[in-house]
Design a protein around this motif. Structure first.
Motif, PDB file in Angstrom:
ATOM      1  N   THR A 193    -104.809 103.298 -18.289  1.00  0.00           N
ATOM      2  CA  THR A 193    -103.695 102.448 -18.713  1.00  0.00           C
ATOM      3  C   THR A 193    -103.777 102.173 -20.207  1.00  0.00           C
ATOM      4  N   PRO A 217    -115.760 101.393 -14.382  1.00  0.00           N
ATOM      5  CA  PRO A 217    -115.500 101.759 -12.984  1.00  0.00           C
ATOM      6  C   PRO A 217    -114.022 102.113 -12.759  1.00  0.00           C
ATOM      7  N   SER A 218    -113.762 102.839 -11.690  1.00  0.00           N
ATOM      8  CA  SER A 218    -112.406 103.241 -11.323  1.00  0.00           C
ATOM      9  C   SER A 218    -111.475 102.039 -11.229  1.00  0.00           C
ATOM     10  N   ILE A 231     -93.164 104.671 -17.343  1.00  0.00           N
ATOM     11  CA  ILE A 231     -93.305 103.953 -16.062  1.00  0.00           C
ATOM     12  C   ILE A 231     -92.453 102.693 -16.155  1.00  0.00           C
ATOM     13  N   CYS A 285    -110.356 100.179 -13.622  1.00  0.00           N
ATOM     14  CA  CYS A 285    -110.588  99.085 -14.574  1.00  0.00           C
ATOM     15  C   CYS A 285    -109.577  99.122 -15.701  1.00  0.00           C
ATOM     16  N   ILE A 332     -92.009  99.968 -14.447  1.00  0.00           N
ATOM     17  CA  ILE A 332     -92.478  98.597 -14.186  1.00  0.00           C
ATOM     18  C   ILE A 332     -93.557  98.168 -15.172  1.00  0.00           C
TER      19      ILE A 332
HETATM   20  N1  LIG Z   1     -98.106 103.349 -12.221  1.00  0.00           N
HETATM   21  C1  LIG Z   1     -98.747 102.225 -11.822  1.00  0.00           C
HETATM   22  N2  LIG Z   1     -98.087 101.283 -11.147  1.00  0.00           N
HETATM   23  C2  LIG Z   1     -98.711 100.145 -10.735  1.00  0.00           C
HETATM   24  N3  LIG Z   1     -99.995  99.887 -10.956  1.00  0.00           N
HETATM   25  C3  LIG Z   1    -100.731 100.792 -11.631  1.00  0.00           C
HETATM   26  C4  LIG Z   1    -100.137 102.013 -12.088  1.00  0.00           C
HETATM   27  N4  LIG Z   1    -101.093 102.730 -12.731  1.00  0.00           N
HETATM   28  C5  LIG Z   1    -102.231 101.982 -12.655  1.00  0.00           C
HETATM   29  N5  LIG Z   1    -102.012 100.817 -12.003  1.00  0.00           N
HETATM   30  C6  LIG Z   1    -103.005  99.758 -11.762  1.00  0.00           C
HETATM   31  O1  LIG Z   1    -103.601  99.413 -12.962  1.00  0.00           O
HETATM   32  C7  LIG Z   1    -104.998  99.274 -12.817  1.00  0.00           C
HETATM   33  C8  LIG Z   1    -105.715 100.185 -13.800  1.00  0.00           C
HETATM   34  O2  LIG Z   1    -105.491 101.545 -13.423  1.00  0.00           O
HETATM   35  P1  LIG Z   1    -105.980 102.781 -14.300  1.00  0.00           P
HETATM   36  O3  LIG Z   1    -105.652 102.511 -15.710  1.00  0.00           O
HETATM   37  O4  LIG Z   1    -105.426 104.009 -13.706  1.00  0.00           O
HETATM   38  O5  LIG Z   1    -107.550 102.723 -14.075  1.00  0.00           O
HETATM   39  P2  LIG Z   1    -108.679 103.797 -14.449  1.00  0.00           P
HETATM   40  O6  LIG Z   1    -108.031 104.901 -15.204  1.00  0.00           O
HETATM   41  O7  LIG Z   1    -109.674 103.037 -15.214  1.00  0.00           O
HETATM   42  O8  LIG Z   1    -109.248 104.270 -13.162  1.00  0.00           O
HETATM   43  C9  LIG Z   1    -105.332  99.590 -11.391  1.00  0.00           C
HETATM   44  O9  LIG Z   1    -105.505  98.372 -10.703  1.00  0.00           O
HETATM   45  C10 LIG Z   1    -104.125 100.302 -10.880  1.00  0.00           C
HETATM   46  O10 LIG Z   1    -103.894  99.964  -9.540  1.00  0.00           O
END
Ligand SMILES: Nc1ncnc2c1ncn2[C@@H]1O[C@H](COP(=O)(O)OP(=O)(O)O)[C@@H](O)[C@H]1O
Ligand SMILES: [Mg+2]
Lengths: 265, 486
Positions: free
Chosen positions: A58, A51-52, A70, A54, A72
């Motif tokens: 990342t 799911p979105s 990135i 997840c 942080i």
């Molecule tokens: N640049 C970012 N800064 C802070 N939180 C992030 C960032 N990118 C993703 N997240 C958080 O990490 C989690 C996983 O995101 P992501 O990997 O984009 O999910 P997916 O690609 O499976 O939809 C989410 O909760 C998102 O909010």
């Protein structure tokens, strides 16, 4: 899900390209990836579904250290490419990214000509000695990306002037021009129409003969069509990982089952 | 009745209109606002607006036009005998105004009645000393014609005020009554208010547009006047600038334009690389903390008054350049030089370039950067090969805006580059610019009808056309860039 064709494709599981052990990713204090262990085989298409939010993207971005851009984001654990730890201090992330190419969700050609888009990687890595050699590389990559016939007469027109599907194939050509060993694709078809999607999927299947391909997708049909192995992520955990056919027909975890039958997602 | 009291009265009526209009709207539906087309407040507002706006508008226009109109009428009362040799009608008219003001003061302080004032005779009593007694000084003895004109002026302006007051009150009351009467449950007061808002906004923007137009027209008009006195060909093509206040001057714009462009060029040579690199650092490399600290600090440069930069040029940079560069290199011994003004102006322009470029670089989509990093490019490769080409049109726009700012700059040039009009390539030589010459042609005690002063308008118009051209070009380029990522 009746239209899914689940052909069993042979996988040579002994040929492992990437091994990840005990990977954790934090965005500030958010724990986005928890304890992920995974082995990604060579010359295979591996799909990440879930799911979105997840953590698919990342985790994918850990594999070529794009998360370094990135500020942080913090990654711990061990990820090795051909047995070499990519987070080792001696590894230059910039060199690593030439070996582990990436294609993004939205086609993002540079505001340059089609030719210069493909030539970008070879040029910055000094991979060709002459203009003629560069021409050859560009043509070869465009052919492998099944784009050559459509653009050979306008190589010097801007890449942004192509259709969405053509732009995405241009981005694939651009990524394979640095002769990567692994190709990461983050939802490469989500901005494309069905016909362009079919073309790109066909292309992915062909690329499998040369690279290890890792594709993130939110479409389970797509995962079933193009991949041999599938990993299911949920809330930052890798829930289940195995042969695609097995995951879709006989999932062992109840969360996987509810996701593929449409109850979570 | 004074204007202030009248205005207050009208506003009070409008306030009452608001309250009563609201009430009437509510009572027309026996207290249930759901049956009204518009909320009761809108009905109140419509009454208030129709009470106040027409009346106040008429007052404003009347106050603007009455003096012009009276001036003309009173001037016809003056006979040639009232205007002494060597004076002009305008001077005598200003006497008339002063005497009229003095009579007002007499009426207020000494309690002179209107009949008493009417009986005052210039040839019988010494009005001048009586006026001096109430603090109004008049140059010569007051001539009878002037006194008559002043009396007429007082009377007519009083009548004018009275008529204006009556008219404004009438309008306010009519507007009040009319808009109260049209309140019904169906009345679309909400739409009326909407139209009023539109009119208000259009009016506000018209102020800026009309002002620009007015300035431009007056420039064009005076420039035409100048070209009737001085040949346009000499103005545009003569290589010397040498105004003589006895006439027979050379007023060629080329040395001034040369100075303007030379100083601006050096300024841009300083500002563009520094500003651009600062922008790249801020947008691509700096962490969030550095950015929030450094960006305002750089922008402070734009807030320093240019006269302070001028001082800096005059006292520090000019002598330093002379002692360390110009004299050792044998390039002259002047502390004011194109180089001084250019360097200091360049520093002033850094924030113009950096701030705009920073915004433009930030507007380049993140996906471009990801694409480049994903191929194994370093940061500087990405900046050079992807970000700058993508941002180039916008950066060109920023540079053009900085250029038009440089061309219009005056203070730094006066204090840094000197005032000598010269056509020279040596950057350590004093030169001057169009703006400086506009100032120097208009300061001093000269008649305002000679080509030497009117040339300021021609210079101003040339400058206006130049900077307008640059601005239009910059806006065009920036807009074109915006379309690229829509
Ligand atoms: N640049 C970012 N800064 C802070 N939180 C992030 C960032 N990118 C993703 N997240 C958080 O990490 C989690 C996983 O995101 P992501 O990997 O984009 O999910 P997916 O690609 O499976 O939809 C989410 O909760 C998102 O909010
Ligand atoms: Mg994602």
């Amino acid at each position: 899900m009746n239209d899914m064709t689940l052909t069993e494709k042979p996988v040579n599981a002994s040929d492992i390209k990437i091994t990840a052990r005990n990977v954790q990713v934090y965005y500030g204090t958010t724990h986005a990836i928890k304890d992920v262990d995974v082995d990604i085989p060579d010359r295979t298409v591996t799909a990440f579904i879930g799911p979105s939010g997840c953590g698919k993207s990342t985790f994918l971005r850990c594999l070529n250290r794009m998360n370094d851009t990135i500020s942080i984001c913090r990654v711990t654990g061990n990820i090795a490419l051909d047995g070499q730890d990519i987070y080792d201090k001696r590894v230059d992330p910039v060199q690593l990214r030439a070996k582990v190419g990436m294609v993004f969700q939205k086609p993002n050609p540079f505001p340059k000509s089609i030719y210069d888009n493909v030539a970008y990687g070879p040029k910055i890595h000094g991979m060709t000695r002459s203009r003629a050699e560069l021409d050859e590389v560009v043509e070869g990559c465009l052919r492998r990306a099944a784009l050559w016939n459509e653009v050979k007469d306008r190589l010097h027109a801007p890449g942004t002037g192509l259709s969405g599907g053509q732009q995405q194939r241009l981005c694939i050509a651009r990524a394979i021009a640095t002769s990567p060993e692994v190709l990461l694709m983050d939802e490469p078809c989500s901005a494309l129409d069905p016909i362009a999607t079919a073309q790109v999927e066909e292309l992915i299947d062909e690329l499998r003969s040369q690279f290890s391909v890792v594709i993130v997708t939110h479409s389970m049909q797509q995962a079933a069509r193009v991949s041999q192995r599938t990993a299911f992520f949920h809330l930052g955990n890798l829930v289940e990982y195995g042969e695609t056919g097995h995951i879709f027909t006989n999932p062992s975890d109840p969360r996987t089952e509810s996701y593929i039958t449409g109850r979570i997602g | 009745m004074s204007v202030g009291v009248l205005t207050l009265g009208i506003l009070a009526l409008a306030g009452a209109g608001f309250v009563l209009g609201r009430k009437r709207a509510l009572s027309s539906v026996s207290g249930d606002p759901r049956n009204l087309h518009s909320l009761p407040g809108y009905h109140g507002q419509s009454v208030a607006l129709f009470t106040a706006i027409p009346a106040l508008l008429v007052m404003l226009i009347w106050l603007l036009l009455q003096p012009l109109f009276l001036e003309q009428r009173i001037a016809t009362l003056l006979t040639p005998a009232d205007i002494p040799d060597g004076s002009s009608q305008a001077l005598v008219m200003s006497d008339v105004h002063r005497v009229a003001a003095g009579l007002d003061a007499l009426a207020a302080k000494d309690g002179l009645s209107e009949q008493d004032i009417d009986l005052l005779r210039a040839d019988l009593s010494d009005i001048r000393s009586r006026l001096a007694g109430v603090g109004v000084a008049v140059g010569d003895a007051i001539k009878p014609g002037v006194l008559t004109a002043a009396k007429a002026y007082r009377l007519q302006s009083a009548t004018g005020r009275l008529v204006m007051g009556a008219l404004a009150l009438l309008l306010a009351v009519t507007g009040f009554g009319w808009s109260m009467r049209r309140i019904t449950p169906e009345f679309r007061a909400r739409n009326v208010f909407e139209r009023f808002v539109v009119a208000l906004l259009i009016g506000a923007s018209m102020v800026a547009v009309l002002t620009t137009l007015g300035i431009l027209l007056s420039l064009v008009f005076e420039t035409r006047h100048f070209f009737q006195l001085y040949p346009a060909r000499d103005f545009f093509f003569s290589l010397t600038w040498n105004p003589q206040f006895r006439g027979g001057s050379d007023l060629g714009i080329i040395p001034l334009l040369w100075g303007t462009l030379y100083v601006s060029f050096i300024a841009l040579l300083v500002a563009v690389p520094l500003g651009l690199m600062a922008a790249i650092y801020l947008a691509e490399y700096a962490g969030k903390k550095t950015r929030t600290l450094a960006k305002p600090l750089i922008e402070v440069l734009a807030g320093i008054p240019t006269i302070v930069y001028g001082l800096f040029a005059l006292i520090t940079v000019g002598p330093a350049l002379r002692d360390w560069f110009a004299q050792p290199l044998g390039l002259g011994s002047s502390a004011s030089s194109v180089m001084t003004a250019g360097l200091v102006m360049g520093v002033m322009l850094i924030p113009f370039v950096s701030s705009l470029s920073d915004d433009i670089i930030n507007a380049v989509p993140q996906s471009m950067r990801d694409g480049s990093y994903g191929l194994g490019a370093t940061k500087s490769e990405t900046v050079k090969q992807v970000i700058l080409p993508a941002a180039l049109p916008g950066i060109v726009g920023a540079v053009l805006l900085a250029a038009s700012r440089a061309i219009g700059e005056t203070m730094i040039v006066v204090m840094g580059a000197g005032a000598a009009a010269r056509l020279d390539l040596n950057p350590f030589e004093a030169m001057t610019t169009v703006t400086v010459k506009i100032v120097s042609q208009l300061t001093g005690d000269t008649e305002f009808a000679s080509p030497e002063t009117l040339v300021a308008f021609a210079l101003g118009l040339t400058l206006f056309v130049l900077t307008l051209g640059l601005n239009v070009l910059a806006l065009y380029v920036v807009r074109k860039y915006r379309e690229q990522y829509e």
